[in-house]
Write a protein that holds these residues in place. Structure first.
Motif, PDB file in Angstrom:
ATOM      1  N   TYR B  24      62.053  54.632  24.638  1.00 10.98           N
ATOM      2  CA  TYR B  24      62.657  53.858  25.718  1.00 10.98           C
ATOM      3  C   TYR B  24      62.873  52.445  25.208  1.00 10.98           C
ATOM      4  O   TYR B  24      62.034  51.909  24.500  1.00 10.98           O
ATOM      5  CB  TYR B  24      61.758  53.835  26.950  1.00 10.98           C
ATOM      6  CG  TYR B  24      61.804  55.120  27.746  1.00 10.98           C
ATOM      7  CD1 TYR B  24      62.996  55.522  28.350  1.00 10.98           C
ATOM      8  CD2 TYR B  24      60.684  55.923  27.895  1.00 10.98           C
ATOM      9  CE1 TYR B  24      63.055  56.692  29.094  1.00 10.98           C
ATOM     10  CE2 TYR B  24      60.730  57.082  28.630  1.00 10.98           C
ATOM     11  CZ  TYR B  24      61.912  57.470  29.237  1.00 10.98           C
ATOM     12  OH  TYR B  24      61.970  58.625  29.962  1.00 10.98           O
ATOM     13  N   LYS B  31      59.979  51.456  22.738  1.00  4.21           N
ATOM     14  CA  LYS B  31      58.683  52.099  22.905  1.00  4.21           C
ATOM     15  C   LYS B  31      58.873  53.564  22.529  1.00  4.21           C
ATOM     16  O   LYS B  31      59.615  54.291  23.201  1.00  4.21           O
ATOM     17  CB  LYS B  31      58.283  51.945  24.373  1.00  4.21           C
ATOM     18  CG  LYS B  31      56.853  52.288  24.685  1.00  4.21           C
ATOM     19  CD  LYS B  31      56.510  51.734  26.067  1.00  4.21           C
ATOM     20  CE  LYS B  31      55.610  52.674  26.820  1.00  4.21           C
ATOM     21  NZ  LYS B  31      55.624  52.441  28.255  1.00  4.21           N
ATOM     22  N   ILE B  33      58.104  57.159  22.538  1.00  2.85           N
ATOM     23  CA  ILE B  33      57.313  58.062  23.378  1.00  2.85           C
ATOM     24  C   ILE B  33      57.105  59.382  22.646  1.00  2.85           C
ATOM     25  O   ILE B  33      56.007  59.911  22.601  1.00  2.85           O
ATOM     26  CB  ILE B  33      58.025  58.334  24.729  1.00  2.85           C
ATOM     27  CG1 ILE B  33      58.431  57.022  25.395  1.00  2.85           C
ATOM     28  CG2 ILE B  33      57.150  59.184  25.634  1.00  2.85           C
ATOM     29  CD1 ILE B  33      57.312  56.206  25.932  1.00  2.85           C
ATOM     30  N   PRO B  52      47.659  65.653  27.093  1.00  2.00           N
ATOM     31  CA  PRO B  52      47.018  64.770  28.078  1.00  2.00           C
ATOM     32  C   PRO B  52      48.047  64.001  28.914  1.00  2.00           C
ATOM     33  O   PRO B  52      49.204  63.889  28.525  1.00  2.00           O
ATOM     34  CB  PRO B  52      46.193  63.813  27.210  1.00  2.00           C
ATOM     35  CG  PRO B  52      46.798  63.896  25.851  1.00  2.00           C
ATOM     36  CD  PRO B  52      47.374  65.258  25.717  1.00  2.00           C
ATOM     37  N   SER B  53      47.591  63.472  30.040  1.00  3.29           N
ATOM     38  CA  SER B  53      48.487  62.693  30.900  1.00  3.29           C
ATOM     39  C   SER B  53      49.035  61.492  30.143  1.00  3.29           C
ATOM     40  O   SER B  53      48.307  60.862  29.379  1.00  3.29           O
ATOM     41  CB  SER B  53      47.728  62.201  32.133  1.00  3.29           C
ATOM     42  OG  SER B  53      47.568  63.260  33.029  1.00  3.29           O
ATOM     43  N   GLY B  54      50.304  61.227  30.341  1.00  2.00           N
ATOM     44  CA  GLY B  54      50.908  60.043  29.737  1.00  2.00           C
ATOM     45  C   GLY B  54      51.395  60.257  28.325  1.00  2.00           C
ATOM     46  O   GLY B  54      51.933  59.337  27.698  1.00  2.00           O
ATOM     47  N   VAL B  55      51.249  61.484  27.782  1.00  4.06           N
ATOM     48  CA  VAL B  55      51.643  61.715  26.395  1.00  4.06           C
ATOM     49  C   VAL B  55      53.166  61.753  26.258  1.00  4.06           C
ATOM     50  O   VAL B  55      53.707  61.487  25.197  1.00  4.06           O
ATOM     51  CB  VAL B  55      50.995  63.015  25.860  1.00  4.06           C
ATOM     52  CG1 VAL B  55      51.523  64.216  26.613  1.00  4.06           C
ATOM     53  CG2 VAL B  55      51.257  63.188  24.377  1.00  4.06           C
ATOM     54  N   GLY B  56      53.858  62.074  27.328  1.00  5.97           N
ATOM     55  CA  GLY B  56      55.317  62.122  27.259  1.00  5.97           C
ATOM     56  C   GLY B  56      55.876  63.485  27.607  1.00  5.97           C
ATOM     57  O   GLY B  56      57.006  63.817  27.227  1.00  5.97           O
ATOM     58  N   LYS B  57      55.136  64.257  28.368  1.00  3.55           N
ATOM     59  CA  LYS B  57      55.589  65.609  28.718  1.00  3.55           C
ATOM     60  C   LYS B  57      56.812  65.567  29.635  1.00  3.55           C
ATOM     61  O   LYS B  57      57.795  66.279  29.424  1.00  3.55           O
ATOM     62  CB  LYS B  57      54.449  66.389  29.407  1.00  3.55           C
ATOM     63  CG  LYS B  57      53.181  66.488  28.566  1.00  3.55           C
ATOM     64  CD  LYS B  57      52.115  67.361  29.199  1.00  3.55           C
ATOM     65  CE  LYS B  57      51.571  66.812  30.499  1.00  3.55           C
ATOM     66  NZ  LYS B  57      50.827  65.539  30.335  1.00  3.55           N
ATOM     67  N   THR B  58      56.722  64.712  30.649  1.00  4.03           N
ATOM     68  CA  THR B  58      57.863  64.605  31.564  1.00  4.03           C
ATOM     69  C   THR B  58      59.086  64.074  30.830  1.00  4.03           C
ATOM     70  O   THR B  58      60.212  64.538  31.035  1.00  4.03           O
ATOM     71  CB  THR B  58      57.500  63.697  32.760  1.00  4.03           C
ATOM     72  OG1 THR B  58      56.404  64.293  33.450  1.00  4.03           O
ATOM     73  CG2 THR B  58      58.664  63.539  33.712  1.00  4.03           C
ATOM     74  N   THR B  59      58.851  63.111  29.949  1.00  7.34           N
ATOM     75  CA  THR B  59      59.952  62.557  29.150  1.00  7.34           C
ATOM     76  C   THR B  59      60.625  63.667  28.336  1.00  7.34           C
ATOM     77  O   THR B  59      61.856  63.754  28.294  1.00  7.34           O
ATOM     78  CB  THR B  59      59.415  61.461  28.217  1.00  7.34           C
ATOM     79  OG1 THR B  59      58.735  60.492  29.003  1.00  7.34           O
ATOM     80  CG2 THR B  59      60.532  60.813  27.426  1.00  7.34           C
ATOM     81  N   GLU B 173      54.297  70.344  35.275  1.00 11.10           N
ATOM     82  CA  GLU B 173      52.996  70.338  35.962  1.00 11.10           C
ATOM     83  C   GLU B 173      53.137  70.824  37.404  1.00 11.10           C
ATOM     84  O   GLU B 173      52.826  70.106  38.353  1.00 11.10           O
ATOM     85  CB  GLU B 173      52.391  68.935  35.946  1.00 11.10           C
ATOM     86  CG  GLU B 173      52.263  68.399  34.534  1.00 11.10           C
ATOM     87  CD  GLU B 173      51.231  67.295  34.407  1.00 11.10           C
ATOM     88  OE1 GLU B 173      50.165  67.415  35.035  1.00 11.10           O
ATOM     89  OE2 GLU B 173      51.483  66.332  33.679  1.00 11.10           O
TER      90      GLU B 173
END
Ligand SMILES: Nc1ncnc2c1ncn2[C@@H]1O[C@H](COP(=O)(O)OP(=O)(O)O)[C@@H](O)[C@H]1O
Ligand SMILES: [Mg+2]
Lengths: 257, 266
Positions: B24, B31, B33, B52-59, B173
């Motif tokens: 991004y 940044k 990701i 883990p949360s915040g690793v970039g799965k949604t991205t 998720e």
């Protein structure tokens, strides 16, 4: 039980107030507060229906046309500005500048531009009433959840479907609030615009009565304006409850939980 | 729901992710990701991406769904590079309460994505009926999403995806914000629809047990930036069952494998 109580209060309070006015003003000799019985007599003579088509209809038509134009332009322009964030950024200050001018102060601009006719009145109403809807539409659209935009994109909705079936309903509650303020503004400017130019319309009649010391006539005009304002708001609210039943229902449920 | 109902549908798709990277921002403030992800989801497979949360799965899913452009590398469906939302993909979002249209009833929510497909009315109706039956929500079709529980709302979101008849179903998720019992039910629902609707399924999760339970293969992501730590084949017996499958020693071994990978400092 509770609901009936509210309805009774809603209907009862004005009735009680009118009755109090009626009793208190009976036999009054004060020039500025004639008896309500006399005001109502004049009300009937003036408005039912001697000046109905010459003044009431003229005012209402101006109100309806001005408000309708403001609604269409406000929502339409709101979409354009919200969809073009770059343009929106430049235009925002201009909108907020015009919005900050008291609506009634816009009337003289139109008088000098296009004279005293019906067009002036409609143009004044439209211009003054467009801003609340415009601003609310832009706010509502900018606040549409990004997830809904992603959903629309993933399922490949067409641009038209996105606008009509996603953005418009999603911003609906905001737009409705804006429209309600626009309606009130339109009403105020409808009256104000009649205080200049040809003495046609409820506002003009009321002002004329005041200037010629026909105080009962003036009061009857004020009562008529109150009744019209009340009915207009009620009709609006009925429409809002119908169209936004989903929103009202979901809010009620969220509060209950 | 029978296989007959989906007969005539194209074969499930194959998803190919090659050296995908995503940042991004640009220049010095960029940044990173995702750095260099490569994996494949074969036709008809269920693959879980766990990280883990915040690793970039949604991205990552946004890149796969064509909602975000990749910074470099490619993702392709059946060989065609994704550069916008692919017609053969449906996505179930993490936030069920934000992804359904609150002004539409359940059935109308299902119908919205079908409008532009210009199907005959009877087929639209049948697709909606099948999808609602598959998730067990026939009785709720005239209700609004906000009148339903969280688990039911997520089932509506899944039904909407099913009615679209995707060749590849991607879920972000999907069961993260429902209670444990509902979660088990939804996991089993996921396995059932995969079989009935003949799709390739890609599920993203932060829950290792869930990943092992659902998958044919688990892709384990490490952070920061996101990269593939390893890919683990899951050869647990089918059909899976919440109690027996989860109590198998193989299940425990697999989850330990994944856990130790994620916990180990990179
Ligand atoms: N639009 C964006 N701009 C900048 N950073 C973002 C954006 N979206 C997500 N991020 C960042 O990317 C990282 C990964 O987010 P996400 O993909 O949502 O992770 P996950 O789904 O695995 O929890 C987070 O640090 C988040 O802050
Ligand atoms: Mg996420």
């Amino acid at each position: 039980m509770r609901k009936t109580l509210y309805v009774l209060l809603g209907v009862g309070t004005p009735v009680v107030l009118l009755a109090a006015w009626f009793v208190a003003s009976a036999g009054s000799t004060n020039t500025f507060f004639p008896p309500l019985s006399y005001i109502l007599e004049r009300f009937q003579e003036l408005w039912l229906f001697a000046h109905f088509s010459s003044d009431i209809l003229v005012s209402l038509l101006n109100l309806v046309i001005g408000f309708a134009l403001a609604a269409v332009i406000g929502v339409g322009l709101g979409f354009v500005l919200a969809m073009l964030p770059k343009v929106g950024g430049y235009v925002d200050p201009v909108i907020h500048f015009f919005r900050s001018i008291p609506p009634v102060a816009l009337v003289p601009i139109f008088v000098s531009l296009i004279g005293f006719g019906i067009e002036m009145r409609i143009a004044s109403i439209t211009l003054a009433a467009v801003f609340p809807t415009l601003i609310a539409t832009v706010d509502g659209l900018r606040g549409v959840d990004s997830t809904l935009k992603d959903v629309s994109a993933v399922y490949r909705l067409s641009t038209g479907e996105k606008i009509i079936r996603v953005f418009l309903p999603a911003a609906g509650p905001h737009i409705a609030s804006g429209l309600q303020v626009s309606l009130q503004t339109a009403f105020v400017v409808m009256i104000a615009s009649e205080m200049l130019g040809p003495s046609q319309g409820i506002g003009a009649m009321t002002l004329l009565a005041q200037q010629s010391f026909m105080i009962a006539d003036m009061w009857s005009g004020i009562i008529l304006l109150g009744v019209i304002g009340f009915i207009a708001n009620m009709l609006f609210e009925l429409g809002r409850r119908r169209l936004l039943a989903w929103y009202i229902g979901s809010r009620r449920l969220a509060r209950a939980q | 729901m029978t296989n007959e109902a989906v007969a005539g549908k194209a074969a499930p798709s194959r998803l190919d992710v090659r050296s995908l990277a995503k940042s991004y921002g640009a220049g010095a403030k960029a940044k990173v990701i995702i750095e260099d992800l490569t994996f494949t989801v074969e036709t008809g497979e269920v693959v879980c991406i766990v990280g883990p949360s915040g690793v970039g799965k949604t991205t990552l899913l946004k890149c796969l769904a064509g909602l975000q452009p990749a910074s470099s590398g490619t993702a392709a469906i059946d060989g065609r590079v994704i550069d916008g939302p692919p017609p053969e993909m449906a996505l179930v979002f993490q936030d069920y309460n934000r992804s359904l249209m609150p002004w539409l009833t359940v059935r109308k929510n299902l119908m919205l994505p079908l409008r532009h497909l210009r199907l005959p009315a009877a087929e639209t109706r049948e697709r909606c009926n099948d999808a609602l039956a598959a998730v067990g929500l026939e009785h709720a079709e005239h209700q609004y999403p906000w009148q339903l529980s969280g688990g039911m709302q997520q089932r509506v979101a899944i039904a909407r995806a099913l009615a679209y008849r995707p060749e590849i179903l991607v879920m972000d998720e999907p069961f993260a914000s429902v209670d444990a019992q509902t979660r088990f039910d939804l996991e089993d629902l996921c396995l059932k629809i995969r079989k009935d609707f003949n799709m390739t399924v890609l599920v993203v999760t932060h829950d290792i047990d869930e990943a092992v339970y659902l998958s044919d293969r688990v892709v384990v992501l490490g952070s920061k930036p996101a990269r593939v730590l390893t890919t683990i084949d899951v050869d647990l017996p089918s059909p899976r069952d919440q109690i027996t499958t989860r109590s198998l020693p193989e299940f425990a071994a697999l989850r330990t494998d994944v856990l130790s990978l994620i916990k180990r400092p990179a």
